[in-house]
Scaffold this motif. Sequence first.
Motif, short mmCIF file in Angstrom:
data_model
loop_
_atom_site.label_atom_id
_atom_site.label_comp_id
_atom_site.label_asym_id
_atom_site.label_seq_id
_atom_site.Cartn_x
_atom_site.Cartn_y
_atom_site.Cartn_z
N TYR A 32 -0.31 2.51 5.54
CA TYR A 32 0.39 2.30 4.43
C TYR A 32 1.76 1.69 4.60
N ASP A 33 2.33 1.09 3.43
CA ASP A 33 3.66 0.22 3.68
C ASP A 33 4.69 1.23 3.32
N LEU A 34 4.68 2.17 2.35
CA LEU A 34 5.74 3.18 1.59
C LEU A 34 4.93 4.23 1.11
N VAL A 35 5.71 5.36 1.44
CA VAL A 35 5.11 6.61 1.05
C VAL A 35 6.31 7.45 0.08
N MET A 36 5.97 8.11 -0.90
CA MET A 36 6.99 9.03 -1.52
C MET A 36 6.72 10.47 -1.17
N ARG A 37 7.45 11.22 -0.44
CA ARG A 37 7.41 12.37 -0.01
C ARG A 37 8.20 13.33 -0.71
N MET A 38 7.79 14.48 -0.61
CA MET A 38 8.55 15.87 -1.36
C MET A 38 8.66 16.76 -0.05
N GLY A 39 10.24 17.08 0.06
CA GLY A 39 10.56 17.94 0.97
C GLY A 39 11.35 17.36 2.26
N GLU A 40 11.42 17.89 3.38
CA GLU A 40 12.18 17.63 4.39
C GLU A 40 11.32 16.59 5.34
N LEU A 41 12.31 15.60 5.88
CA LEU A 41 11.71 14.39 6.79
C LEU A 41 11.90 14.57 8.20
N PRO A 42 11.06 15.08 9.01
CA PRO A 42 11.21 15.40 10.39
C PRO A 42 11.50 14.13 11.04
N ASP A 43 10.79 13.19 10.76
CA ASP A 43 11.01 11.63 11.64
C ASP A 43 12.04 10.69 11.19
N ARG B 91 0.65 -6.88 -5.77
CA ARG B 91 -0.42 -6.12 -5.95
C ARG B 91 0.02 -4.80 -5.34
N VAL B 92 0.18 -3.64 -6.09
CA VAL B 92 0.55 -2.39 -5.41
C VAL B 92 -0.70 -1.42 -5.50
N ASP B 93 -1.05 -1.01 -4.40
CA ASP B 93 -2.32 -0.22 -4.43
C ASP B 93 -1.79 1.41 -3.84
N LEU B 94 -1.90 2.08 -5.36
CA LEU B 94 -1.02 3.34 -5.20
C LEU B 94 -2.32 4.43 -5.18
N ASP B 95 -1.83 5.24 -4.12
CA ASP B 95 -2.90 6.41 -3.76
C ASP B 95 -2.37 7.76 -3.75
N PHE B 96 -2.87 8.59 -4.64
CA PHE B 96 -2.34 9.87 -4.85
C PHE B 96 -2.94 11.07 -3.98
N SER B 97 -3.54 10.65 -3.09
CA SER B 97 -4.47 11.71 -2.33
C SER B 97 -3.14 12.41 -1.53
N SER B 98 -3.62 13.93 -1.29
CA SER B 98 -2.47 14.82 -0.89
C SER B 98 -2.45 14.88 0.74
N ARG C 98 0.64 -1.00 -0.05
CA ARG C 98 -0.05 -0.12 0.04
C ARG C 98 0.87 1.11 -0.01
N MET C 99 0.66 1.91 -1.07
CA MET C 99 1.54 3.00 -1.23
C MET C 99 0.81 4.60 -1.47
N ASN C 100 1.31 5.50 -0.74
CA ASN C 100 0.73 6.91 -0.95
C ASN C 100 2.04 7.73 -1.57
N ALA C 101 1.54 8.64 -2.46
CA ALA C 101 2.63 9.43 -3.18
C ALA C 101 2.02 10.72 -3.88
N VAL C 102 2.90 11.59 -4.02
CA VAL C 102 2.40 12.83 -4.58
C VAL C 102 1.93 12.60 -5.87
N GLY C 103 0.97 13.65 -6.52
CA GLY C 103 0.30 13.34 -7.65
C GLY C 103 0.91 14.10 -8.70
N GLY C 104 0.19 14.60 -9.84
CA GLY C 104 0.75 15.43 -10.68
C GLY C 104 1.67 14.64 -11.49
#
Length: 313
Positions: free
Chosen positions: A142-153, A125-132, A97-103
């Motif tokens: 989620y198992d995996l996230v693609m993030r843009m910018g700084e990572l505080p954690d 099976r990759v469930d890809l979610d482009f919600s912001s 289960r993956m979340n990512a930036v869209g566009g």
Amino acid sequence: MNNISWRGIRAFLYVAEHGGFTAAAEVSGFSKANLSQLVTELEAALSVQLLYRTTRQLRLTEIGQGYYERCKIAMQQLDSAAEWASQSTDELRGEIRMNAVGGPVGEEVLAPLIIEFQRQHPGIRVDLDFSSIHVDLIASHYDLVMRMGELPDSTLIARRLHSVTTRYVASPEFVAENHEIAGPDDLKSLPLIRGSVDTWTLSKGKTRKTVHVAEGIKVTSGRVMRQAALAGLGVTRLADVYVQADLQQGRLTEVLPAWSEETQLTLVCPPLRHQLHRVRVLMEWLKAHFAERYQQALAEGPGQHFKSNLGAS
């Protein structure tokens, strides 16, 4: 702790997540009466009230809310540990289960790579979610996230993918009709095409300038912002994947190139999920192929990848 049943905790989580015993019974496989009994026994073992029950509604007590949040994380960790212990290290199967930036970054760079990955590994099976939404990876599913910018954690597993350049652009006609734009202060008197952010912060080395956007138009779509810039409606700022092809072909002109900004794209994964073989394989696949696909998207411009696929079918 010996008097607390794991089935009771599961039952409580179902009830809390679905807002009542009837809804929880429909999805859990427990009967309504069984759920009620298990939660009551859990409350008795803890010597606290977790739920307020009335004839019309059910809601968590303050202690119940805190207990739910902690138990949810604990159960996710137990489920991950059980999956890790039982998985085959040779066969790649299961869900990611993956979340990512869209566009264009998500749709024209990441998505084709995910599609090719699944073609090569049909058992995954990759469930890809482009919600912001901002995703809390520890508390989310989620198992995996693609993030843009700084990572505080810093407790998360992070793998850098690529850097994105944000550019300030306008049509050649707009630039010719307006005075020379020599610095950020010159933007204050011009119409600007902005998204959800009404204040732009421009950086050059250690120098920072803030521009409050007053004139122009506001649209929450990078593709529409690009179209507005092409139409000569003002200056906009967009990631290079939106505008690089337009700049190379002269449809747009970059203004303030010294103030362009680099932003890091990163894959982020909870430590327990990173132990799953299929998740690690997907992360390595994306690291190996993302930069090449990103360069291709820069050359093609937004929308061209899927247009070419449709034309070839």
